[in-house]
Structure formats: structure tokens, C-alpha cells
Write an enzyme that holds these catalytic residues in place. Sequence first.
Site, PDB file in Angstrom:
ATOM      1  N   LYS A  66     -47.355 -93.689   4.018  1.00  0.00           N
ATOM      2  CA  LYS A  66     -48.327 -94.486   4.778  1.00  0.00           C
ATOM      3  C   LYS A  66     -49.629 -93.908   4.652  1.00  0.00           C
ATOM      4  CE  LYS A  66     -48.435 -95.891   9.853  1.00  0.00           C
ATOM      5  NZ  LYS A  66     -47.719 -96.021  10.993  1.00  0.00           N
ATOM      6  N   SER A  78     -46.856-100.343  12.978  1.00  0.00           N
ATOM      7  CA  SER A  78     -48.119-100.124  12.138  1.00  0.00           C
ATOM      8  C   SER A  78     -47.548 -99.906  10.814  1.00  0.00           C
ATOM      9  CB  SER A  78     -48.854 -99.132  12.762  1.00  0.00           C
ATOM     10  OG  SER A  78     -48.542 -97.837  12.759  1.00  0.00           O
ATOM     11  N   SER A  96     -43.484 -97.858  15.718  1.00  0.00           N
ATOM     12  CA  SER A  96     -44.228 -98.204  14.178  1.00  0.00           C
ATOM     13  C   SER A  96     -43.322 -98.252  12.871  1.00  0.00           C
ATOM     14  CB  SER A  96     -45.599 -97.601  14.116  1.00  0.00           C
ATOM     15  OG  SER A  96     -46.583 -97.810  15.107  1.00  0.00           O
TER      16      SER A  96
END
Length: 459
Positions: free
Chosen positions: A81, A155, A179
Site C-alpha cells: 500500500k 483504505s 482498512s
Amino acid sequence: MDLTDACFAGAAGQAELMRSGALTSRDLVAECLRRIERHDRRLNAFRLVFARQALADAGHADALRARGHDAPLLGVPVAVKEDIPLAGLPTTRGTAAVDTPAAADAEIVRRLRAAGAVLVGRTRMPELGLWPHTESTWAGATRNPWSPRHSPGGSSGGSAAAVAAGLVGAAVGTDGAGSIRIPAACTGLFGLKPGRDRVPLGPGTHTWGGLVAAGPITRHVRDAALLLDVLAPGRDHTAAVTDTATLRIAVSLRPWGPGIGLRQEVRDAVLDTAGLLADLGHDVTRLDPDLRELSGSTGFATRYLHHAADGEADLERPDRLDRRTRVVAALGRRLPGAAVRAALAQRPGLTAHANHVVFTDHDLLLTPVLTRPPLRVGEWRRLPAVAALLAAARMTAFLPLWNITGNPAAAVPAGHTGTGLPLAVQLVAAPDGEAVILAAAGQLQRARPWTDRRPPATP
């Protein structure tokens, strides 16, 4: 070996194929890159793809194997990420507001590289990780491989979309309020938030005052165990996946907040999973105390807004943020200092109370992940910031408590809606209980396999 099948084999399966000589890393990584070129223009899962370097690293992995070397992830394509620092690149955190490159890789990245992983790219997230969907005005929407009209969540939405679409063997996400679990649930994957401090976040990773944990998003439970063996060494997580010990499992369907509804398909998925666990021999009981006392919803909202403001303050060019992100950060700046201090001081008592109520007599807690199926892309686009925050809080009501307490928690696939969207359940364990989650999830996957079905948008 069919290369498309290899792309969907998952990290552990890919490692075994290469170890057996049935597949080379270069062939696998080249096929992943072809799939990214074919599908990611629509999915928008990647912020950056390191095509040339990934092919070079794959060739190096093959050369090492030819000389008799081995490592847990040697030659396996992975993604991380964009809030995880990579040396020489800005740690963008879903924004266009950072220009200065990171001085060093995060420890997570160092451990992945040391284990032989091939880093294919970095994946998209919403600005500052504030939303349970992955969208921004400047980057567009990341889309769900099961239905491009829907979001893969957030996220860590890009990480989940990349794994679900067979673009990488595994990905690493971060979870400050769900997330990892949200996007895993939205894309039919296993997503594990380890307990606090199990996976090192430094240097340079934002921790939201201890709320954030980093962990794997994978197709198979054993893939997650393999990554956790690399990221959090010292315990045999892979062995835990085949554990068949009988567990005491509590089931809760009571939403942890006033006026929060639970969609019938979500309720049915939890009850079906509870029945399956009972059939597997576990001691399953209903536990529905008023967990609103435990959820710390007001305190969490205060912490959330406070960390949004801190996150904005750390940016070089906050003027480049979306207006909605700036509004949320502004709300955080207006919080009274006393309220912030009280919220931050809440954690020890809340942790002790939650673990006493739930885990004194139970090994696991089974709940929904989300109160509803995945969002449509742009569903909340026209909502004012506060209304969107409230909608997000209702959707994710079962998740943030475990970031405050630091307990490990995971999203486990649990079938599909009538329209084919993934459903999931959450498993939460006592502190240091990652192995218990892996054992139960492994049993569920063996009893109800979920990886044979692939997303229709990315064949």
C-alpha cells in the site's frame, strides 16, 4: 502450468510451484504484469508499477534458486500500500501532497525483500486513509473486480483489488479502523489485522497513535500465515492453519451504535458461518451484551478527527488535498484539547474491559465485518463530509473497537449476495491470538472453499 491459474494460486501456492520447478518467477511476474496492463486501466488498483525492476528481481530470484538457494517468498509477486515507505519514492498516503522521497524502506518492505518477494508495485488508497472506499477527485475510483460498478472498499482498496484480480500473489495493507478488513470483505479475500505491535511499522509509517496495524490481504488463509511468518517471525503461523482444536466462539449481531441497521444478507452470512463452526465441533454461543459501552464510538471519532488533522499537518502540500479531506482535517483542528486527551487516555481501560467481557470465557468473537454489502462507486460522492463520516461509521460499526484495544481481527469470506457481491464475517481473538484466528479461518476455508470462484471482471 497454466499461467492464469498460477496468478490465482496465491502466494503460498506460487512459492510451492516455483520450489518444485513447475514455474519460474520470471514467467509468473511477466504474466502478472501482462494482467496489470490488461485489467488495471479499469480497476485502478496501482499507484505505481515497477515493471522493469520486478522482472529483474524475478530473474535474480530464478538465478538464486538455480544455485540451490531458497527463501519463504522467493520469486513471489507482492504489492504494498502507498502509505508504506519505499526508499527513493514519496510516501504519498493516497494524496498528491507529498514530493520528498523516503530515505529508507519501511521494515515491512525490508522483511519482504529479505524473504525473496518481488515487489511489483504500490497500491492505491483514499486520501490519508480516511474512507472505507478508494476514491479521490484527482485519481478517480479504484474498482471492485467482482463488479466494477462497486468499490473494493478502503483504505487498502488497491491492495485488495490487485489480489482479487490475480495481479499479485499477495499484498500488504494497513488498518487503522478496518482498512484491511473492509476491502478484504468487499473483494472475497482473507484480510488479517494483526495485534498491536506484532508487525513493525517503522520507519516513516503513520500509526494514528497506535490504531494502525499492517497485515496481509490474500486469497488463501495459508498465504496470510506465510506472510505473517515473514513479517512477524518467532511463531509458526503456517502450522496454525491446520490446527483442528475445538474453540469457544461467541457470536454477536448487535450493532455497536444507536440506530445502526444490519442488512439481512449480512445477518444470514454470520448465522450461516456460526452454524458451520458448530457443525465443525466448536462450542458456539450467542453473546449480545450492549457493546455500545465498549465501542468507544465518541472517543474513537475524536481520535479519528485528531489524527486526520495531524496527517494533514505532516503533508508538504495540503492545498492539493480534496476539499472533503480538508474539511475532515479542519474538524479535527477544532477539537478541544481536553477532549483529545480524554479520548487518547481511554485505551487502557477500554482494552481491559472489552477483553474481560468477551474473551474471559471465549476464544473467538464472530461478528459481521460490514453492516451492508459493498458500496457503489461514487455512492457517497454528493454527501457533505459530516454525513459521509456518519455513513462510514454506521457501515463499519463492528470494526474500530479492535484498533483501539489492539486485538487481532480478520475478515473471512462468507459467500455472496444475490447479485454476486462478496460477503464476509469478522473473527476477533484475544491479544496475541493470531494463531487462533488462522486455525478457525483455515477450518472454514477447508469446509467452504472460496478461492475456486474468480471475479468475472478479470478472467
